[in-house]
Design a protein around this motif. Structure first.
Motif, PDB file in Angstrom:
ATOM      1  N   LEU A 163       0.852  -1.185   0.000  1.00  0.00           N
ATOM      2  CA  LEU A 163       0.000   0.000   0.000  1.00  0.00           C
ATOM      3  C   LEU A 163       0.889   1.235   0.000  1.00  0.00           C
ATOM      4  N   ASP A 164       0.640   2.150  -0.914  1.00  0.00           N
ATOM      5  CA  ASP A 164       1.381   3.408  -0.995  1.00  0.00           C
ATOM      6  C   ASP A 164       0.402   4.554  -0.894  1.00  0.00           C
ATOM      7  N   GLY A 165       0.802   5.602  -0.186  1.00  0.00           N
ATOM      8  CA  GLY A 165      -0.043   6.773  -0.080  1.00  0.00           C
ATOM      9  C   GLY A 165       0.782   8.036  -0.016  1.00  0.00           C
ATOM     10  N   SER A 166       0.206   9.126  -0.501  1.00  0.00           N
ATOM     11  CA  SER A 166       0.871  10.417  -0.400  1.00  0.00           C
ATOM     12  C   SER A 166      -0.173  11.517  -0.330  1.00  0.00           C
ATOM     13  N   ALA A 167       0.186  12.581   0.364  1.00  0.00           N
ATOM     14  CA  ALA A 167      -0.647  13.775   0.470  1.00  0.00           C
ATOM     15  C   ALA A 167       0.278  14.970   0.322  1.00  0.00           C
TER      16      ALA A 167
ATOM     17  N   THR B 245       6.152  12.836   7.374  1.00  0.00           N
ATOM     18  CA  THR B 245       5.295  13.997   7.218  1.00  0.00           C
ATOM     19  C   THR B 245       6.160  15.247   7.250  1.00  0.00           C
ATOM     20  N   GLY B 246       5.710  16.275   6.540  1.00  0.00           N
ATOM     21  CA  GLY B 246       6.427  17.537   6.535  1.00  0.00           C
ATOM     22  C   GLY B 246       5.617  18.637   7.183  1.00  0.00           C
ATOM     23  N   LEU B 247       4.332  18.597   6.995  1.00  0.00           N
ATOM     24  CA  LEU B 247       3.422  19.588   7.571  1.00  0.00           C
ATOM     25  C   LEU B 247       2.198  18.857   8.088  1.00  0.00           C
ATOM     26  N   PRO B 248       1.578  19.206   9.124  1.00  0.00           N
ATOM     27  CA  PRO B 248       1.948  20.282  10.023  1.00  0.00           C
ATOM     28  C   PRO B 248       3.018  19.890  11.032  1.00  0.00           C
ATOM     29  N   TRP B 249       3.340  18.602  11.131  1.00  0.00           N
ATOM     30  CA  TRP B 249       4.378  18.145  12.060  1.00  0.00           C
ATOM     31  C   TRP B 249       5.442  17.414  11.275  1.00  0.00           C
ATOM     32  N   LEU B 250       6.701  17.627  11.624  1.00  0.00           N
ATOM     33  CA  LEU B 250       7.795  16.866  11.029  1.00  0.00           C
ATOM     34  C   LEU B 250       7.874  15.529  11.752  1.00  0.00           C
ATOM     35  N   LEU B 251       7.733  14.461  10.994  1.00  0.00           N
ATOM     36  CA  LEU B 251       7.734  13.127  11.581  1.00  0.00           C
ATOM     37  C   LEU B 251       8.378  12.181  10.587  1.00  0.00           C
TER      38      LEU B 251
ATOM     39  N   ALA C 158      -0.521  20.313   4.682  1.00  0.00           N
ATOM     40  CA  ALA C 158      -0.156  18.951   5.087  1.00  0.00           C
ATOM     41  C   ALA C 158       0.586  18.239   3.969  1.00  0.00           C
ATOM     42  N   THR C 159       1.637  17.512   4.343  1.00  0.00           N
ATOM     43  CA  THR C 159       2.339  16.629   3.417  1.00  0.00           C
ATOM     44  C   THR C 159       2.643  15.327   4.150  1.00  0.00           C
ATOM     45  N   ALA C 160       2.551  14.222   3.424  1.00  0.00           N
ATOM     46  CA  ALA C 160       2.842  12.925   4.026  1.00  0.00           C
ATOM     47  C   ALA C 160       3.090  11.897   2.936  1.00  0.00           C
TER      48      ALA C 160
END
Length: 188
Positions: free
Chosen positions: A131-135, A165-171, A140-142
């Motif tokens: 499974l691949d996902g992106s936003a 993730t890049g926005l809203p939290w760096l993870l 928001a980015t993930a």
């Protein structure tokens, strides 16, 4: 075993139409569905947009096969919006039956969070798939990737291989995480 459904059913509210015909529950059954919802606001004052789709479910309840196509424009549910939604997929019968789906959405707004593009895809078999996902968006980015499969108890068991993730939290996930998910169950 008895069938869950056999026959034809139609529903209409305003310019929204749903039709289901065929049978479901026995191995040889085929259940076809089609949706043409031209004005979702007729279903409730907080809804809006257009949604259409069609598909087929075949086989028995212990491992059905299915295919679907959906298309939506200007979808609205309260404070949540999707400007465009497209999806298609297939899942063949049996544990080793091929699984493939792709869902794309653009112009998403979830309360105060805006996302320009969202994509989710799956490839493999029921027993083993990726499974691949992106936003991507202003708010928001993930990116995520998971590998696993559906067991005989309808649980998804696998590994979350990537989560950034890049926005809203760096993870950033530092290593793979084992995941078991099912009805009323999530173990990480």
């Amino acid at each position: 075993k008895s069938r869950w459904f056999e026959g034809t059913a139609r529903a209409a509210i305003g310019r929204n139409r749903l039709e289901v015909k065929g049978g479901y529950g026995h191995p040889q059954d085929q259940l076809h569905w089609s949706l043409a919802a031209e004005d979702l606001r007729a279903l409730g004052p907080t809804l809006g947009g257009r949604l259409s789709g069609h598909g087929t479910v075949t086989g028995a309840t212990d491992g059905p096969a299915l295919d679907f196509t959906v298309d939506g424009q200007q979808l609205l549910a309260g404070k949540h919006r999707i400007a465009r939604l497209e999806g298609r997929g297939t899942l063949a019968a049996g544990r080793e039956g091929p699984l493939q789906f792709l869902v794309n959405a653009t112009g998403l707004q979830f309360a105060e969070t805006r996302i320009d593009t969202l994509q989710l895809s799956g490839n493999g078999t029921r027993a083993r798939h990726v499974l691949d996902g992106s936003a991507r968006g202003r708010d928001a980015t993930a990116v995520l990737r998971a590998t696993g499969g559906i067991d005989r108890h309808a649980r998804w068991i696998g590994t979350l291989d990537q989560l950034e993730t890049g926005l809203p939290w760096l993870l950033r996930l530092n290593g793979p995480a084992q995941v078991t998910a099912g009805r009323d169950l999530l173990i990480i």
